[in-house]
Write an enzyme that holds these catalytic residues in place. Structure first.
Site, short mmCIF file in Angstrom:
data_model
loop_
_atom_site.label_atom_id
_atom_site.label_comp_id
_atom_site.label_asym_id
_atom_site.label_seq_id
_atom_site.Cartn_x
_atom_site.Cartn_y
_atom_site.Cartn_z
N SER A 69 1.08 -1.26 0.22
CA SER A 69 0.15 0.06 -0.15
C SER A 69 0.78 1.45 -0.18
CB SER A 69 -0.84 0.29 1.24
OG SER A 69 -2.39 -0.67 1.17
N LYS A 72 0.63 3.26 -3.12
CA LYS A 72 -0.48 4.55 -3.50
C LYS A 72 -0.03 5.49 -3.46
CE LYS A 72 -3.72 0.23 -1.49
NZ LYS A 72 -4.65 -0.29 -0.61
N TYR A 197 -2.08 -2.35 -10.89
CA TYR A 197 -2.50 -2.02 -9.41
C TYR A 197 -1.68 -3.46 -8.95
CZ TYR A 197 -3.96 -2.31 -4.83
OH TYR A 197 -4.46 -2.56 -3.47
N TYR A 249 -4.34 3.63 7.23
CA TYR A 249 -5.56 2.46 7.87
C TYR A 249 -6.63 3.56 9.03
CZ TYR A 249 -2.28 -0.80 5.26
OH TYR A 249 -1.42 -1.68 5.31
N VAL A 267 1.21 -3.81 3.80
CA VAL A 267 0.42 -5.05 4.45
C VAL A 267 1.65 -5.80 4.61
CG1 VAL A 267 0.02 -6.14 2.21
CG2 VAL A 267 -1.41 -6.40 4.51
N1 GLN Z 1 -1.06 -5.18 -2.68
C1 GLN Z 1 -2.33 -4.93 -1.22
C2 GLN Z 1 -3.30 -5.48 -1.60
O1 GLN Z 1 -4.36 -5.21 -2.50
C3 GLN Z 1 -2.49 -3.93 -0.55
C4 GLN Z 1 -2.71 -3.76 1.02
C5 GLN Z 1 -2.20 -3.25 1.56
O2 GLN Z 1 -1.03 -2.49 2.05
N2 GLN Z 1 -2.66 -2.44 2.58
O3 GLN Z 1 -4.60 -6.32 -0.76
#
Ligand code: GLN
Length: 313
Positions: A69, A72, A197, A249, A267
């Site tokens: 994430s 992003k 993505y 989050y 994550v």
């Molecule tokens: N690639 C992970 C997902 O889409 C990214 C989520 C994350 O890092 N929280 O679930």
């Protein structure tokens, strides 16, 4: 916030890392992407980089991990550069959700069915569809090139094992993307958007790479080491605001209180954060807490913020 002197903290950093590392046994490595479950539970590393290129690091800072994430933030910036604010915020909102990062609840409940912000999965998938290029390969190549320029590292690559592992098991993200398509948010082929993505989430970095990318944000879009502007100031302001309100989050409020710095976690256990005008910081600790953030990484940043008076607030 006070100015921190690298020499003063270099000695303390290993002690703080070893102290924070202890709580990693209370966390759990993510396993919903099977390949991520191979990460070392007890690992914890940090790298700090200042505007003159001086650095301090401690712990397992040589560990490679995927951005997940954290990526992003930078696809948002790339989409803003390529499309401008109006087009981007036509597709995603600006508000925290209070829901899990992978929730699709509000996409049906709230009209118009656009994602609440660009840092939840739905929002980041919508952002992936705004990256320029004729197909998924071109869009991914463009994204990788942008990340390489920010990290000052031409050897950044996508971890193919993690990318494949996520793509094969992404039932939730896939359903979300199809719902977004139906809501009129996604342009083009849904599988192509998802491929872009998964690719950017799987770009592999070290703490030093994250620190360098964060440094550009800390200096409002200028890479202070090369003296080169890489991002318009306004887009850095937008990115740092989202990091502050949604970057950790559902623990973003608590993180703002306990640490008080813009940050984004992933994550795989990475955290990118920065001290404005001073430092870029990269952290990794694969064991996650119940909110999905690196348990030892958050503890380490809390300690540093308290000891060094780093909070912006
Ligand atoms: N690639 C992970 C997902 O889409 C990214 C989520 C994350 O890092 N929280 O679930």
């Amino acid at each position: 916030m006070t100015a921190i002197i690298l020499d003063q903290i270099a000695g303390k950093l290993p002690l703080w890392v070893e102290d924070s590392r202890k709580c990693s046994s209370e966390g759990r490595v993510a396993s919903y992407i099977p390949e991520l479950s191979k990460a070392p539970t007890e690992a914890l590393g940090i790298h700090l980089l200042d505007g003159s290129g001086r650095s301090a690091s401690a712990g397992d800072c040589g560990l490679s991990f995927t951005m997940q994430s954290i990526s992003k933030v930078f696809t948002l910036i790339l989409a803003l550069i390529e499309n401008g604010e109006e087009a981007v915020f036509h597709k995603v909102g600006m508000e925290p959700t209070g829901d899990n990062f992978n929730s699709m609840l509000k996409l049906e409940l709230v009209r118009p069915g656009i994602p609440f912000n660009p840092l939840i999965n739905a929002g980041a998938i919508a952002i992936s569809s705004l990256i320029g290029g004729r197909n998924a390969e071109e869009k991914s190549a463009r994204t990788l090139q942008f990340f390489r320029s920010l990290a000052g590292n031409d050897s950044l690559e996508c971890d193919e094992d993690v990318r494949r592992s996520e793509s094969e098991t992404a039932n939730l993200n896939r359903s979300m993307a199809y719902l977004l398509k139906d809501n009129g948010v996604l342009e083009g082929d849904v599988e192509e958007v998802l491929a872009v993505y998964f690719h950017h989430c799987s770009i592999s970095v070290t703490c030093a790479d994250l620190a360098r990318m964060a440094l550009v944000l800390a200096f409002d879009g200028v890479d202070p080491i090369k003296g080169e502007r890489l991002i318009p100031r306004r887009y850095v302001q937008i990115a740092k605001t989202f990091m502050t309100t949604c970057g950790m989050y559902n623990a973003s409020g608590e993180f703002a209180i306990q640490v008080g710095l813009p940050a984004k976690s992933g994550v795989s256990g990475g955290i990118l954060t920065l001290v404005p005008g001073q430092y870029g910081i990269g952290v990794v600790g694969p064991a996650l807490n119940a909110k999905g953030n690196s348990i030892a990484g958050v503890q380490l940043l809390e300690t540093m913020s308290r000891e060094l008076d780093l909070s912006m607030f």
